[in-house]
Enzyme design. Sequence first.
Site, PDB file in Angstrom:
ATOM      1  N   ARG A 175     -11.036   4.304   2.547  1.00 11.96           N
ATOM      2  CA  ARG A 175     -10.937   5.759   2.425  1.00 11.96           C
ATOM      3  C   ARG A 175     -11.470   6.277   1.081  1.00 11.96           C
ATOM      4  O   ARG A 175     -11.662   7.481   0.931  1.00 11.96           O
ATOM      5  CB  ARG A 175      -9.491   6.226   2.637  1.00 11.96           C
TER       6      ARG A 175
ATOM      7  N   GLN B  33      -2.116  -6.840  -0.135  1.00 12.99           N
ATOM      8  CA  GLN B  33      -0.881  -6.325  -0.735  1.00 12.99           C
ATOM      9  C   GLN B  33      -0.917  -4.803  -0.854  1.00 12.99           C
ATOM     10  O   GLN B  33       0.116  -4.153  -0.953  1.00 12.99           O
ATOM     11  CB  GLN B  33      -0.683  -6.992  -2.104  1.00 12.99           C
ATOM     12  N   LYS B  34      -2.129  -4.226  -0.829  1.00 12.77           N
ATOM     13  CA  LYS B  34      -2.213  -2.765  -0.971  1.00 12.77           C
ATOM     14  C   LYS B  34      -1.404  -2.083   0.138  1.00 12.77           C
ATOM     15  O   LYS B  34      -0.754  -1.075  -0.090  1.00 12.77           O
ATOM     16  CB  LYS B  34      -3.668  -2.307  -0.927  1.00 12.77           C
ATOM     17  N   ASP B  35      -1.450  -2.676   1.335  1.00 12.30           N
ATOM     18  CA  ASP B  35      -0.660  -2.119   2.439  1.00 12.30           C
ATOM     19  C   ASP B  35       0.680  -2.853   2.505  1.00 12.30           C
ATOM     20  O   ASP B  35       0.988  -3.555   3.476  1.00 12.30           O
ATOM     21  CB  ASP B  35      -1.425  -2.283   3.750  1.00 12.30           C
TER      22      ASP B  35
ATOM     23  N   GLN C 238      -2.879   3.934  15.580  1.00 18.02           N
ATOM     24  CA  GLN C 238      -2.205   4.053  14.281  1.00 18.02           C
ATOM     25  C   GLN C 238      -2.610   5.317  13.528  1.00 18.02           C
ATOM     26  O   GLN C 238      -2.279   5.460  12.355  1.00 18.02           O
ATOM     27  CB  GLN C 238      -2.407   2.796  13.433  1.00 18.02           C
TER      28      GLN C 238
ATOM     29  N   GLY D 119     -12.774  -2.429   9.643  1.00 15.88           N
ATOM     30  CA  GLY D 119     -14.177  -2.307   9.221  1.00 15.88           C
ATOM     31  C   GLY D 119     -14.315  -1.552   7.921  1.00 15.88           C
ATOM     32  O   GLY D 119     -13.352  -1.438   7.147  1.00 15.88           O
TER      33      GLY D 119
ATOM     34  N   SER E  15     -10.229   0.814  -1.151  1.00 17.54           N
ATOM     35  CA  SER E  15      -9.797   1.263   0.170  1.00 17.54           C
ATOM     36  C   SER E  15     -11.027   1.821   0.877  1.00 17.54           C
ATOM     37  O   SER E  15     -11.899   2.412   0.230  1.00 17.54           O
ATOM     38  CB  SER E  15      -8.749   2.372   0.012  1.00 17.54           C
TER      39      SER E  15
ATOM     40  N   VAL F  93      -7.222  -5.621  -4.652  1.00 17.97           N
ATOM     41  CA  VAL F  93      -8.442  -5.668  -5.476  1.00 17.97           C
ATOM     42  C   VAL F  93      -8.680  -4.250  -6.008  1.00 17.97           C
ATOM     43  O   VAL F  93      -8.563  -3.270  -5.264  1.00 17.97           O
ATOM     44  CB  VAL F  93      -9.649  -6.174  -4.657  1.00 17.97           C
TER      45      VAL F  93
ATOM     46  N   HIS G 260     -11.452  -6.617   1.419  1.00 12.98           N
ATOM     47  CA  HIS G 260     -11.588  -7.422   2.644  1.00 12.98           C
ATOM     48  C   HIS G 260     -12.286  -8.745   2.337  1.00 12.98           C
ATOM     49  O   HIS G 260     -11.910  -9.790   2.852  1.00 12.98           O
ATOM     50  CB  HIS G 260     -12.431  -6.677   3.690  1.00 12.98           C
TER      51      HIS G 260
END
Length: 509
Positions: free
Chosen positions: A188, A149-151, A60, A30, A186, A177, A36
């Site tokens: 965060r 790809q960020k993760d 996690q 979310g 992110s 992005v 996303h």
Amino acid sequence: MLIVTTIEGLKREREKIPKTATVGFVPTMGALHLGHVSLIQRALAETDFVVVSIFVNPLQFGPNEDLARYPRQLDKDCEICEKLGVHLLFAPSVEEMNAVGDDLTLVVPPKSMTSVLCGKYRPGHFEGVATIVTKLFHLVQPHVAYFGQKDAQQVAIIKRLVRDLNFPVQIKTCPTVREASGLALSSRNQYLTATEKEKATLIYRSLSRVQEAFHRGERKCQPLLDIIHSSFAHPDCGLTLQYAEIVHPDTLQPLSHITDSALVAVAAFCGTTRLIDNVILTVTKPIIALDGPAGAGKSTVSRRLAHQLGYLYLDTGAMYRAVTWLVMENNISPEDEKAIADMVKNVKIELIPSDDLNSPVTVRVNQQDVTKAIRSPEVTRLVSKIAAQKAVREKMVQLQQEYGKKGGIVAEGRDIGTHVFPQAQLKIFLTASPQARAKRRLLELHNQGETDINLEQLITEIQQRDYLDSTREIAPLQKAADAIEINTDNLTVEEVVEKIKSLLNHIPH
Ligand code: PAF
């Protein structure tokens, strides 16, 4: 858009999806942002029925991490999904997913992949991710699942999980992005103040510096990592580096030298917010451009060089011969430039490499194998004339550049280094005296059974052809300013190949 919050509800809806439809899945926690959105849009473009899940997965998060304050904005997320055209949103509760407690079945990815990068600092994190993703895959049964790809570590681990546990799902990775400042999006980032956001751009700036050094030719990992460490060394930078590592993008094993591709990953604290980012570095194989007059040994050298390097041999001469053959086959007059231009517009030429060094590349024109036919003396006599026509030239150059996109090719011709691949990393101009070239050609023709031609005739033909090639208006035979000239009169083919290979070792690529 359907919204379901229970596993039973999800199962019921999954049953209703027609068997012929492909299901795309975007699992999220979310607080949806444009990263996303890009995953969802890709899923909508590529699959028939798109499921998005929103679940802040307690498994996690470590005991001292941000589970309690992780942004939750279900109404806003529903609106975003609805607007995008998502078909089904799955937003279960923690109880529904049975995702708390110490007494649970967990999916444990290989230690080699979880003990590096973020895994070193977030024990249990990837077990939590792998467990919930496994569960979601079972419930949603997607054909394709989309991750950012960020993760990068998460994606590598999920790909491995899918392979090891035989999930019938294809994993697609979408580019990170970024904001205009370079900061990777992110959920965060919501924790950051405006000043912190500004400071956080250092992460991508440092990765960009690494990319620049890599493109300048640096292949050793330590100097590349030093760039990141020195970027964060300034006490006023406002960020604390947690780690910077260079690993193989699939296995995540540390690299000391980049030969193929590498993942450069960084985690840093901006205040209390932990941010991650990465870039992939890929070594593209160079393009070797080999120009020079006919008979200097270009094709033999190119073929051998490509074979030894494992590159594609782009026989541009064969492409022009193929068009010439087609002109003759269709009884078009070589002077009729308009008819030739029309013919060449839709021509399909394929060069099929062969593992056998002795048999030439197979050449197909509009599906027909013309490998042998294009070597006839009639084609040889006409090819310069046809190759000098603008429409022919343009079409062939376009086809050649298409072949060159991936790198790793040896291309030979008349204007490869000046016109077709001016960006080629290594340019060679291969020459030889007309006498030496005529002798070689004579031998070649004798081997093909052509005996009614003599050396004098060939020398004259070669001189005429050189004149035509270097004086024609379109793409004349030219030596690129940055080409290295090799005269092959007194060299064996193998000596020329070795010389080019040693030159290749001295260029950054
Ligand atoms: O990338 C995320 O948002 C999460 O790790 C995922 C894949 C949804 C699993 O909880």
